[in-house]
Design a protein around this motif. Structure first.
Motif, PDB file in Angstrom:
ATOM      1  N   UNK A  15     -53.781  -5.151  63.627  1.00  0.00           N
ATOM      2  CA  UNK A  15     -54.171  -6.564  63.577  1.00  0.00           C
ATOM      3  C   UNK A  15     -55.129  -6.879  62.435  1.00  0.00           C
ATOM      4  N   UNK A  16     -55.645  -5.858  61.763  1.00  0.00           N
ATOM      5  CA  UNK A  16     -56.523  -6.094  60.607  1.00  0.00           C
ATOM      6  C   UNK A  16     -55.767  -6.723  59.447  1.00  0.00           C
ATOM      7  N   UNK A  44     -54.893  -9.791  53.913  1.00  0.00           N
ATOM      8  CA  UNK A  44     -53.548 -10.313  53.676  1.00  0.00           C
ATOM      9  C   UNK A  44     -52.744  -9.274  52.890  1.00  0.00           C
ATOM     10  N   UNK A  45     -51.586  -8.918  53.410  1.00  0.00           N
ATOM     11  CA  UNK A  45     -50.766  -7.873  52.791  1.00  0.00           C
ATOM     12  C   UNK A  45     -49.423  -8.476  52.388  1.00  0.00           C
ATOM     13  N   UNK A  46     -49.173  -8.508  51.096  1.00  0.00           N
ATOM     14  CA  UNK A  46     -47.923  -9.044  50.553  1.00  0.00           C
ATOM     15  C   UNK A  46     -46.962  -7.877  50.346  1.00  0.00           C
ATOM     16  N   UNK A 182     -50.453   1.535  56.589  1.00  0.00           N
ATOM     17  CA  UNK A 182     -51.359   0.574  57.204  1.00  0.00           C
ATOM     18  C   UNK A 182     -52.363   1.228  58.132  1.00  0.00           C
ATOM     19  N   UNK A 183     -51.927   2.220  58.885  1.00  0.00           N
ATOM     20  CA  UNK A 183     -52.834   2.926  59.796  1.00  0.00           C
ATOM     21  C   UNK A 183     -53.808   3.825  59.040  1.00  0.00           C
ATOM     22  N   UNK A 184     -53.277   4.647  58.142  1.00  0.00           N
ATOM     23  CA  UNK A 184     -54.116   5.652  57.494  1.00  0.00           C
ATOM     24  C   UNK A 184     -55.080   5.041  56.484  1.00  0.00           C
ATOM     25  N   UNK A 185     -54.683   3.995  55.789  1.00  0.00           N
ATOM     26  CA  UNK A 185     -55.614   3.332  54.867  1.00  0.00           C
ATOM     27  C   UNK A 185     -56.820   2.808  55.631  1.00  0.00           C
ATOM     28  N   UNK A 189     -60.764   3.429  54.691  1.00  0.00           N
ATOM     29  CA  UNK A 189     -61.658   2.337  54.289  1.00  0.00           C
ATOM     30  C   UNK A 189     -62.804   2.192  55.289  1.00  0.00           C
ATOM     31  N   UNK A 190     -62.543   2.456  56.562  1.00  0.00           N
ATOM     32  CA  UNK A 190     -63.629   2.413  57.543  1.00  0.00           C
ATOM     33  C   UNK A 190     -64.632   3.543  57.304  1.00  0.00           C
ATOM     34  N   UNK A 191     -64.135   4.686  56.876  1.00  0.00           N
ATOM     35  CA  UNK A 191     -65.054   5.781  56.548  1.00  0.00           C
ATOM     36  C   UNK A 191     -65.897   5.418  55.328  1.00  0.00           C
ATOM     37  N   UNK A 192     -65.281   4.765  54.347  1.00  0.00           N
ATOM     38  CA  UNK A 192     -66.017   4.291  53.165  1.00  0.00           C
ATOM     39  C   UNK A 192     -67.109   3.303  53.570  1.00  0.00           C
TER      40      UNK A 192
END
Length: 259
Positions: A15-16, A44-46, A182-185, A189-192
């Protein structure tokens, strides 16, 4: 018998993300830039099934037939513009993990600054573009990703490959890879966000191609040859030149050393 996967299905993403799904577009980067300028939200992902005018770094043409993955993610991170480039490493790590989750064991490595390799050949490229406000703060960041799933171009400056060529089962589609990315990114990014760039830098370096080896770095005004010693704390390349001096490089194209 398990029915074959429907390659035309819509991807299921966390949902992010807010997905903009297109059958065909000139360039997901161009469309994402237009949406960002109109105020599109962070996340937003194009995504497009094909691009008719795809491009890579330094406006090089990116061959974009159906069957491969083409996306651009619009981000509005609360960070300095210089730090936003670190998200390119999060993208590479996320794509490597995504490939590992949908494919048989493969030798996935990274080529500085923004390429993912399989068995030493480029399978994925990442393109970053950003815009700052008048006060110098970051307005938006675009992360463009192209990954060769079904096919790859034959005539390229750096050898290319695809997941299919490297042995990925034919029922693995670009939709599967998009969902996995989508899941692994998000994990990286949350770790960053929680820990800063250091853990991403360390993870990237563990799988860096040519580290400790002699390489050629092509810059707009010159070409350098030296040993890839390290990345600095911001992700810039540290190149040891003949004679022992270190050159810090923020952007360039890396190739095997000549001679």
């Amino acid at each position: 018998m398990i029915p074959p996967k429907d390659a035309s299905r819509s991807p299921k993403l966390p949902t992010a993300y807010s997905l903009v799904s297109l059958d065909s577009v000139g360039s997901t980067m161009d469309e994402a830039r237009r949406l960002a300028e109109e105020g599109a939200d962070d996340g937003t992902l194009v995504w497009a099934r094909e691009q008719t005018s795809g491009r890579g770094r330094q406006s090089r043409e990116w061959d974009s037939p159906r069957g491969n993955l083409y996306l651009t993610l619009i981000l509005r991170p609360d960070c300095a513009p210089a730090d936003a480039a670190q998200l390119g490493f999060a993208t590479a790590l996320g794509m490597a993990d995504a490939i590992g989750s949908v494919c048989p064991p493969l030798d996935v490595t990274f080529k500085w600054p923004n390429d993912v390799l399989l068995n030493g050949r480029k399978v994925s490229g990442i393109l970053l573009e950003s815009k700052s406000r008048a006060d110098g703060s970051l307005d938006w960041l675009l992360l463009g990703v192209g990954t060769n799933v079904a096919t790859f171009p034959k005539e390229t400056a750096y050898p290319a490959t695809s997941l299919r060529f490297e042995g990925t089962p034919p029922d693995v589609t670009e939709v599967d890879l998009l969902e996995a990315f989508g899941r692994h990114y998000l994990g990286w990014v949350n770790r960053w966000l929680d820990e800063g760039f250091a853990p991403l830098r360390n993870a990237w370096l563990r799988h860096a191609t040519s580290k400790g080896e002699e390489i050629q770095v092509r810059l707009p005004q010159e070409t350098l040859q030296g040993v890839f010693r390290d990345l600095d704390a911001d992700g810039r390349l540290l190149l040891e030149l003949p004679g022992g001096s270190l050159r810090t490089i923020a952007a360039g194209d890396v190739f095997p050393a000549e001679g």
